[in-house]
Design a protein around this motif. Structure first.
Motif, mmCIF file in Angstrom:
data_model
loop_
_atom_site.group_PDB
_atom_site.id
_atom_site.type_symbol
_atom_site.label_atom_id
_atom_site.label_comp_id
_atom_site.label_asym_id
_atom_site.label_seq_id
_atom_site.Cartn_x
_atom_site.Cartn_y
_atom_site.Cartn_z
ATOM 1 N N THR A 25 79.786 18.630 99.839
ATOM 2 C CA THR A 25 80.556 18.283 98.652
ATOM 3 C C THR A 25 80.925 16.802 98.769
ATOM 4 N N LYS A 26 81.439 16.232 97.693
ATOM 5 C CA LYS A 26 81.845 14.821 97.758
ATOM 6 C C LYS A 26 82.982 14.631 98.767
ATOM 7 N N ALA A 27 83.891 15.576 98.837
ATOM 8 C CA ALA A 27 84.994 15.473 99.793
ATOM 9 C C ALA A 27 84.464 15.513 101.231
ATOM 10 N N GLN A 28 83.514 16.396 101.490
ATOM 11 C CA GLN A 28 82.917 16.461 102.827
ATOM 12 C C GLN A 28 82.154 15.183 103.144
ATOM 13 N N ALA A 29 81.471 14.639 102.145
ATOM 14 C CA ALA A 29 80.705 13.407 102.349
ATOM 15 C C ALA A 29 81.623 12.235 102.669
ATOM 16 N N SER A 30 82.775 12.175 102.018
ATOM 17 C CA SER A 30 83.708 11.088 102.334
ATOM 18 C C SER A 30 84.236 11.249 103.755
ATOM 19 N N GLU A 31 84.439 12.484 104.194
ATOM 20 C CA GLU A 31 84.843 12.741 105.581
ATOM 21 C C GLU A 31 83.721 12.343 106.535
ATOM 22 N N TYR A 32 82.489 12.677 106.166
ATOM 23 C CA TYR A 32 81.308 12.350 106.981
ATOM 24 C C TYR A 32 81.207 10.846 107.199
ATOM 25 N N ILE A 33 81.462 10.075 106.149
ATOM 26 C CA ILE A 33 81.398 8.622 106.243
ATOM 27 C C ILE A 33 82.637 8.076 106.943
ATOM 28 N N GLY A 34 83.743 8.769 106.771
ATOM 29 C CA GLY A 34 84.992 8.284 107.350
ATOM 30 C C GLY A 34 85.713 7.336 106.416
ATOM 31 N N CYS A 35 85.666 7.651 105.130
ATOM 32 C CA CYS A 35 86.336 6.806 104.140
ATOM 33 C C CYS A 35 87.131 7.690 103.188
ATOM 34 N N SER A 36 87.929 7.053 102.345
ATOM 35 C CA SER A 36 88.693 7.804 101.357
ATOM 36 C C SER A 36 87.756 8.308 100.251
ATOM 37 N N PHE A 37 88.242 9.271 99.475
ATOM 38 C CA PHE A 37 87.453 9.800 98.368
ATOM 39 C C PHE A 37 87.184 8.701 97.343
ATOM 40 N N ASN A 38 88.181 7.847 97.086
ATOM 41 C CA ASN A 38 87.998 6.754 96.122
ATOM 42 C C ASN A 38 86.928 5.771 96.589
ATOM 43 N N THR A 39 86.909 5.461 97.866
ATOM 44 C CA THR A 39 85.863 4.577 98.392
ATOM 45 C C THR A 39 84.508 5.239 98.268
ATOM 46 N N PHE A 40 84.457 6.535 98.517
ATOM 47 C CA PHE A 40 83.197 7.265 98.361
ATOM 48 C C PHE A 40 82.697 7.156 96.920
ATOM 49 N N GLN A 41 83.601 7.277 95.957
ATOM 50 C CA GLN A 41 83.216 7.153 94.545
ATOM 51 C C GLN A 41 82.632 5.763 94.270
ATOM 52 N N LYS A 42 83.148 4.735 94.933
ATOM 53 C CA LYS A 42 82.586 3.388 94.786
ATOM 54 C C LYS A 42 81.152 3.353 95.311
ATOM 55 N N PHE A 43 80.907 4.056 96.406
ATOM 56 C CA PHE A 43 79.544 4.123 96.946
ATOM 57 C C PHE A 43 78.604 4.793 95.946
ATOM 58 N N VAL A 44 79.082 5.829 95.281
ATOM 59 C CA VAL A 44 78.267 6.514 94.273
ATOM 60 C C VAL A 44 77.938 5.543 93.140
ATOM 61 N N ARG A 45 78.941 4.796 92.675
ATOM 62 C CA ARG A 45 78.698 3.813 91.611
ATOM 63 C C ARG A 45 77.745 2.712 92.071
ATOM 64 N N ALA A 46 77.725 2.455 93.380
ATOM 65 C CA ALA A 46 76.843 1.425 93.938
ATOM 66 C C ALA A 46 75.431 1.945 94.191
ATOM 67 N N GLY A 47 75.202 3.237 93.925
ATOM 68 C CA GLY A 47 73.842 3.764 94.029
ATOM 69 C C GLY A 47 73.619 4.909 94.988
ATOM 70 N N LEU A 48 74.651 5.410 95.633
ATOM 71 C CA LEU A 48 74.482 6.573 96.510
ATOM 72 C C LEU A 48 74.082 7.773 95.658
ATOM 73 N N PRO A 49 72.925 8.367 95.940
ATOM 74 C CA PRO A 49 72.456 9.463 95.088
ATOM 75 C C PRO A 49 73.245 10.762 95.267
ATOM 76 N N LEU A 50 73.413 11.462 94.159
ATOM 77 C CA LEU A 50 74.039 12.782 94.148
ATOM 78 C C LEU A 50 73.011 13.801 93.690
ATOM 79 N N ILE A 51 73.192 15.041 94.128
ATOM 80 C CA ILE A 51 72.353 16.154 93.678
ATOM 81 C C ILE A 51 73.229 17.010 92.777
ATOM 82 N N THR A 52 72.807 17.204 91.534
ATOM 83 C CA THR A 52 73.576 18.021 90.599
ATOM 84 C C THR A 52 72.691 19.138 90.067
ATOM 85 N N VAL A 53 73.120 20.376 90.296
ATOM 86 C CA VAL A 53 72.400 21.543 89.801
ATOM 87 C C VAL A 53 73.394 22.437 89.089
ATOM 88 N N ASP A 54 73.213 22.586 87.795
ATOM 89 C CA ASP A 54 74.060 23.449 86.984
ATOM 90 C C ASP A 54 75.544 23.111 87.178
#
Length: 92
Positions: A44-73
């Motif tokens: 999940t995005k929360a787990q991914a932010s933990e994996y990276i070791g950053c806040s959820f908001n910083t993780f969202q910045k990474f997504v906006r910068a091009g980190l790919p997400l998988i979305t199914v339904d």
């Protein structure tokens, strides 16, 4: 090139800061490795932010910068491999 060390004594007090830094680095590497093994490959995005070791908001910045997400339904997941690749590509 080959390095052979028959015996190395680091008991001299001058080496103590070096020994402490090495021990701390090994402990931190072990903790990171353990954490990464505990998380699923598709996080999940929360787990991914933990994996990276950053806040959820910083993780969202990474997504906006091009980190790919998988979305199914409407369910969103992040692949650990994509996170590792993204970070490696942005390494300076």
């Amino acid at each position: 090139m080959e390095l052979k060390i028959e015996s190395l004594e680091l008991a001299d007090p001058a080496f103590q800061p070096i020994v402490e830094r090495i021990a701390a680095a090994i402990q931190e590497a072990n903790q990171v490795s353990t954490k990464r093994q505990e998380l699923p490959r598709y996080m999940t995005k929360a787990q991914a932010s933990e994996y990276i070791g950053c806040s959820f908001n910083t993780f969202q910045k990474f997504v906006r910068a091009g980190l790919p997400l998988i979305t199914v339904d409407g369910i969103v997941r992040v692949d650990q491999k994509d996170v590792d690749d993204f970070l490696a590509q942005n390494k300076k």
